[in-house]
Write a protein that holds these residues in place. Structure first.
Motif, PDB file in Angstrom:
ATOM      1  N   LYS A 133       0.830  -1.209   0.000  1.00 45.63           N
ATOM      2  CA  LYS A 133       0.000   0.000   0.000  1.00 45.63           C
ATOM      3  C   LYS A 133       0.861   1.255   0.000  1.00 45.63           C
ATOM      4  CE  LYS A 133      -4.007  -2.113   2.232  1.00 45.63           C
ATOM      5  NZ  LYS A 133      -4.898  -2.144   3.424  1.00 45.63           N
ATOM      6  N   LYS A 134       1.955   1.228   0.760  1.00 43.05           N
ATOM      7  CA  LYS A 134       2.828   2.400   0.793  1.00 43.05           C
ATOM      8  C   LYS A 134       3.488   2.626  -0.561  1.00 43.05           C
ATOM      9  CE  LYS A 134       6.861   4.482   3.029  1.00 43.05           C
ATOM     10  NZ  LYS A 134       7.444   4.863   1.721  1.00 43.05           N
ATOM     11  N   TYR A 135       3.957   1.539  -1.182  1.00 51.60           N
ATOM     12  CA  TYR A 135       4.619   1.691  -2.470  1.00 51.60           C
ATOM     13  C   TYR A 135       3.652   2.249  -3.509  1.00 51.60           C
ATOM     14  CZ  TYR A 135       8.974  -0.693  -1.168  1.00 51.60           C
ATOM     15  OH  TYR A 135      10.179  -1.032  -0.604  1.00 51.60           O
ATOM     16  N   ILE A 136       2.404   1.773  -3.472  1.00 50.63           N
ATOM     17  CA  ILE A 136       1.391   2.303  -4.379  1.00 50.63           C
ATOM     18  C   ILE A 136       1.093   3.763  -4.028  1.00 50.63           C
ATOM     19  CG2 ILE A 136      -1.053   2.197  -4.969  1.00 50.63           C
ATOM     20  CD1 ILE A 136       0.418   0.142  -6.469  1.00 50.63           C
ATOM     21  N   GLN A 137       0.921   4.030  -2.743  1.00 50.13           N
ATOM     22  CA  GLN A 137       0.586   5.388  -2.316  1.00 50.13           C
ATOM     23  C   GLN A 137       1.681   6.377  -2.682  1.00 50.13           C
ATOM     24  OE1 GLN A 137      -2.521   6.213  -0.895  1.00 50.13           O
ATOM     25  NE2 GLN A 137      -1.736   8.219  -1.567  1.00 50.13           N
ATOM     26  N   ASP A 138       2.928   5.940  -2.602  1.00 49.14           N
ATOM     27  CA  ASP A 138       4.035   6.819  -2.980  1.00 49.14           C
ATOM     28  C   ASP A 138       3.883   7.278  -4.434  1.00 49.14           C
ATOM     29  OD1 ASP A 138       5.194   6.645  -0.484  1.00 49.14           O
ATOM     30  OD2 ASP A 138       6.721   5.169  -1.080  1.00 49.14           O
ATOM     31  N   GLN A 139       3.481   6.365  -5.293  1.00 43.45           N
ATOM     32  CA  GLN A 139       3.343   6.725  -6.708  1.00 43.45           C
ATOM     33  C   GLN A 139       2.058   7.511  -6.969  1.00 43.45           C
ATOM     34  OE1 GLN A 139       6.058   6.507  -8.325  1.00 43.45           O
ATOM     35  NE2 GLN A 139       6.876   5.398  -6.545  1.00 43.45           N
ATOM     36  N   LEU A 140       1.018   7.244  -6.201  1.00 41.14           N
ATOM     37  CA  LEU A 140      -0.177   8.078  -6.298  1.00 41.14           C
ATOM     38  C   LEU A 140       0.133   9.507  -5.847  1.00 41.14           C
ATOM     39  CD1 LEU A 140      -2.939   5.659  -4.953  1.00 41.14           C
ATOM     40  CD2 LEU A 140      -2.505   6.306  -7.330  1.00 41.14           C
ATOM     41  N   ASN A 141       0.945   9.605  -4.799  1.00 33.88           N
ATOM     42  CA  ASN A 141       1.351  10.933  -4.343  1.00 33.88           C
ATOM     43  C   ASN A 141       2.177  11.654  -5.406  1.00 33.88           C
ATOM     44  OD1 ASN A 141       0.088  10.439  -1.913  1.00 33.88           O
ATOM     45  ND2 ASN A 141       1.971   9.927  -0.806  1.00 33.88           N
ATOM     46  N   ALA A 142       3.065  10.900  -6.058  1.00 27.77           N
ATOM     47  CA  ALA A 142       3.880  11.502  -7.124  1.00 27.77           C
ATOM     48  C   ALA A 142       3.002  11.976  -8.274  1.00 27.77           C
ATOM     49  CB  ALA A 142       4.919  10.493  -7.614  1.00 27.77           C
ATOM     50  N   TRP A 143       1.997  11.195  -8.589  1.00 25.84           N
ATOM     51  CA  TRP A 143       1.043  11.581  -9.638  1.00 25.84           C
ATOM     52  C   TRP A 143       0.282  12.846  -9.222  1.00 25.84           C
ATOM     53  CZ3 TRP A 143      -3.731   8.050 -10.974  1.00 25.84           C
ATOM     54  CH2 TRP A 143      -4.391   8.546 -12.105  1.00 25.84           C
ATOM     55  N   GLU A 144      -0.166  12.854  -7.957  1.00 24.25           N
ATOM     56  CA  GLU A 144      -0.885  14.023  -7.438  1.00 24.25           C
ATOM     57  C   GLU A 144      -0.005  15.262  -7.454  1.00 24.25           C
ATOM     58  OE1 GLU A 144      -2.770  15.603  -3.171  1.00 24.25           O
ATOM     59  OE2 GLU A 144      -2.267  13.481  -3.443  1.00 24.25           O
ATOM     60  N   ASP A 145       1.227  15.117  -7.011  1.00 21.38           N
ATOM     61  CA  ASP A 145       2.104  16.277  -6.854  1.00 21.38           C
ATOM     62  C   ASP A 145       2.675  16.774  -8.176  1.00 21.38           C
ATOM     63  OD1 ASP A 145       1.675  16.090  -4.138  1.00 21.38           O
ATOM     64  OD2 ASP A 145       3.571  15.042  -3.736  1.00 21.38           O
ATOM     65  N   ASN A 146       2.996  15.837  -9.069  1.00 19.79           N
ATOM     66  CA  ASN A 146       3.761  16.203 -10.260  1.00 19.79           C
ATOM     67  C   ASN A 146       3.016  16.035 -11.570  1.00 19.79           C
ATOM     68  OD1 ASN A 146       6.100  16.655  -8.609  1.00 19.79           O
ATOM     69  ND2 ASN A 146       6.424  14.437  -8.563  1.00 19.79           N
ATOM     70  N   ALA A 147       1.917  15.282 -11.551  1.00 25.35           N
ATOM     71  CA  ALA A 147       1.197  14.972 -12.789  1.00 25.35           C
ATOM     72  C   ALA A 147       2.183  14.457 -13.847  1.00 25.35           C
ATOM     73  CB  ALA A 147       0.397  16.176 -13.263  1.00 25.35           C
ATOM     74  N   VAL A 148       2.136  14.988 -15.040  1.00 25.74           N
ATOM     75  CA  VAL A 148       2.961  14.444 -16.115  1.00 25.74           C
ATOM     76  C   VAL A 148       4.458  14.584 -15.835  1.00 25.74           C
ATOM     77  CG1 VAL A 148       3.052  16.566 -17.496  1.00 25.74           C
ATOM     78  CG2 VAL A 148       3.185  14.325 -18.628  1.00 25.74           C
ATOM     79  N   GLU A 149       4.820  15.554 -14.998  1.00 23.03           N
ATOM     80  CA  GLU A 149       6.236  15.729 -14.700  1.00 23.03           C
ATOM     81  C   GLU A 149       6.789  14.600 -13.831  1.00 23.03           C
ATOM     82  OE1 GLU A 149       8.184  17.890 -16.053  1.00 23.03           O
ATOM     83  OE2 GLU A 149       6.545  18.823 -17.151  1.00 23.03           O
ATOM     84  N   GLY A 150       5.886  13.733 -13.345  1.00 17.94           N
ATOM     85  CA  GLY A 150       6.343  12.581 -12.584  1.00 17.94           C
ATOM     86  C   GLY A 150       7.253  11.660 -13.381  1.00 17.94           C
ATOM     87  N   TRP A 151       7.177  11.748 -14.703  1.00 17.48           N
ATOM     88  CA  TRP A 151       8.083  10.935 -15.519  1.00 17.48           C
ATOM     89  C   TRP A 151       9.538  11.378 -15.359  1.00 17.48           C
ATOM     90  CZ3 TRP A 151       6.574   6.497 -17.290  1.00 17.48           C
ATOM     91  CH2 TRP A 151       5.217   6.276 -17.556  1.00 17.48           C
ATOM     92  N   PHE A 152       9.725  12.639 -14.944  1.00 19.14           N
ATOM     93  CA  PHE A 152      11.078  13.193 -14.889  1.00 19.14           C
ATOM     94  C   PHE A 152      11.471  13.699 -13.501  1.00 19.14           C
ATOM     95  CE2 PHE A 152       8.922  14.152 -18.897  1.00 19.14           C
ATOM     96  CZ  PHE A 152       9.688  13.431 -19.789  1.00 19.14           C
ATOM     97  N   MET A 153      10.491  13.931 -12.614  1.00 12.70           N
ATOM     98  CA  MET A 153      10.750  14.578 -11.332  1.00 12.70           C
ATOM     99  C   MET A 153      10.497  13.626 -10.170  1.00 12.70           C
ATOM    100  SD  MET A 153       8.876  18.269 -11.998  1.00 12.70           S
ATOM    101  CE  MET A 153       9.079  18.703 -10.260  1.00 12.70           C
ATOM    102  N   GLY A 154      10.891  14.058  -8.981  1.00  8.92           N
ATOM    103  CA  GLY A 154      10.613  13.319  -7.770  1.00  8.92           C
ATOM    104  C   GLY A 154      11.731  12.369  -7.396  1.00  8.92           C
ATOM    105  N   ASP A 155      11.499  11.642  -6.304  1.00 11.24           N
ATOM    106  CA  ASP A 155      12.513  10.707  -5.809  1.00 11.24           C
ATOM    107  C   ASP A 155      12.683   9.503  -6.733  1.00 11.24           C
ATOM    108  OD1 ASP A 155      12.898  12.313  -3.576  1.00 11.24           O
ATOM    109  OD2 ASP A 155      11.378  11.253  -2.403  1.00 11.24           O
ATOM    110  N   GLU A 156      11.618   9.130  -7.428  1.00  4.41           N
ATOM    111  CA  GLU A 156      11.657   7.954  -8.311  1.00  4.41           C
ATOM    112  C   GLU A 156      11.004   8.308  -9.653  1.00  4.41           C
ATOM    113  OE1 GLU A 156      11.152   4.232  -5.277  1.00  4.41           O
ATOM    114  OE2 GLU A 156       9.417   5.564  -5.451  1.00  4.41           O
TER     115      GLU A 156
END
Length: 428
Positions: free
Chosen positions: A52-75
């Motif tokens: 759940k945490k691993y999934i939530q981390d990526q949901l958070n990245a999607w929420e925070d960065n949207a399309v920039e999640g492909w290039f930004m964030g910790d992962e």
């Protein structure tokens, strides 16, 4: 080890088990208000608590960065799959460049056969084990049809000898030799889903190559279960699923192996997609497909990040446990203990009601024991289910039980055997 048929002995083994803490890394299903005895990792592994945490981390990245999640964030998602390669390399015995994570198992099998099943008028046959999982049978039949061959002629199946339930390696090798001039592909399971037999993949690869065939493996029941050395064994290709022994969720992400010797072979066909394009030019959006070097050149579609997050949650546990080699010794002991207890059940009952068709040689099996019930088979299986023992059923009379070293205990095995014994009187 000298086993004993007592709960006290099982609990003693659990107390001595250096891997016992990893059971707490998983969520055990509840039956009647308490933990079930879950022996069905051969079909679906348990959910890691961290999933759940691993999934939530990526949901958070999607929420925070949207399309920039492909290039930004910790992962960043563009390279997320790279974090899966090191643990998979150890599990599969492959170089990281020889592995990529993508799609689902049968899709990957088809994509690999596009490249590695190259039939000619004379050399067009595919050799596989009789009784392979139906999905493999259907895939191979359809590939034969696609290339204009009659599957009844193009597919060579190696069956056990009369009165036997598992294959002899010598018979597999003989069948390869007997069809030497016609075989284009040898395609074998790592472990047969029904019997639990672990095939001698090294010997099969060597024999197939000796007669000029390509050799590939479906590792659905082997990956995360038994030690593999795909690079050393010189397999041409392999694919697997992650939702069984690698605990990566129902329908979880699959993966492929392509031996590095094929990386420069431009004669290989492949169905291409943008995700397999060479990374240094990927965003130029140029016409004309140029594959990324290595197995990643077989990628087709964009990485499904949420599925990969589930996969990473489990693979990180494998790494914490010391990898598959560290788990193998416990696996052999767990399965050996279950084998011993089933023999004791037969002795106490005075009749061989339960017969194990999985090879007794530990080098020829993984976690799974396939048990033939000589009477009241479905009723006995239903009794187990009603009494909190989760295995699975295969027609007409086989119960598969698979103690998994990451989360099963010796007490689980003892309780399963107790239920097998009690069922004999309960279902009369």
């Amino acid at each position: 080890m000298i086993y004993q048929d007592t709960l006290q002995f099982a609990l003693q083994l659990d107390e001595q088990d250096t891997l016992k803490s990893f059971r707490n890394e998983f969520l055990m299903p509840k039956h009647n208000g308490h933990d079930a005895v879950y022996l069905c990792g051969n079909s679906l592994g348990l959910q890691p608590r961290s999933a759940k945490k691993y999934i939530q981390d990526q949901l958070n990245a999607w929420e925070d960065n949207a399309v920039e999640g492909w290039f930004m964030g910790d992962e960043p998602w563009l390279k997320y799959h790279k974090a899966l390669l090191a643990p998979l390399s150890g599990i599969l015995g492959a170089k990281q460049t020889e592995i990529t994570v993508m799609n689902s198992l049968t899709v990957n099998l088809h994509l690999l056969m596009v490249s590695f099943y190259k039939p000619t008028a004379k050399r067009y046959k595919i050799l596989m084990e009789a009784g392979a999982f139906p999905s493999d049978q259907y895939a191979v039949e359809s590939q034969a049809h696609f290339h204009g061959f009659d599957p009844k002629d193009a597919i060579v199946e190696v069956a056990p000898r009369a009165g036997e339930t598992t294959l002899r390696t010598e018979d597999i090798l003989k069948s390869i030799a007997d069809n030497a001039n016609e075989l284009a592909l040898v395609l074998f399971s790592g472990i047969n889903y029904y019997t639990g037999q672990f095939f001698d993949l090294e010997a099969i690869a060597k024999a197939g190559h000796a007669i000029g065939a390509v050799v590939g493996f479906d590792l659905a029941h082997a990956a995360g279960n038994v030690p593999l050395k795909l690079h050393e064994w010189d397999a041409d290709f392999a694919c697997w699923c992650s939702y069984k022994y690698m605990n990566s969720g129902p329908g979880g992400i699959s993966g492929i192996f392509v031996h590095e010797k094929h990386f420069g072979d431009k004669s290989l066909n492949r169905f291409a997609g943008w995700w397999g394009y060479r990374r240094d030019k990927q965003f130029l959006m140029a016409p004309g497909f140029e594959p990324e070097n290595g197995a990643e050149g077989w990628n087709v579609s964009t990485s499904p990040i949420l599925l990969m997050a589930l996969h990473k949650a489990s693979l990180d546990i494998f790494e914490k446990a010391g990898g598959l080699q560290a788990l193998r010794a416990k696996s052999e002991t767990l399965t050996g203990y279950l084998e011993y207890l089933i023999g004791e059940v037969n002795k106490k009952y005075g009749e061989e009601v339960y017969s194990i068709i999985t090879p007794a040689d530990k080098t020829q099996r993984g976690c799974q024991l396939s048990i033939v019930c000589r009477r009241d088979a479905k009723a006995i299986f239903n009794y187990l289910a009603a009494n909190d023992v989760v295995g699975d059923w295969r027609e007409p009379d086989v119960i598969r039980l698979s103690p998994v070293p990451l989360y099963n205990s010796y007490a689980d095995v003892y309780q399963a055997a107790e239920s097998l014994f009690k069922a004999l009187d309960a279902v009369k």
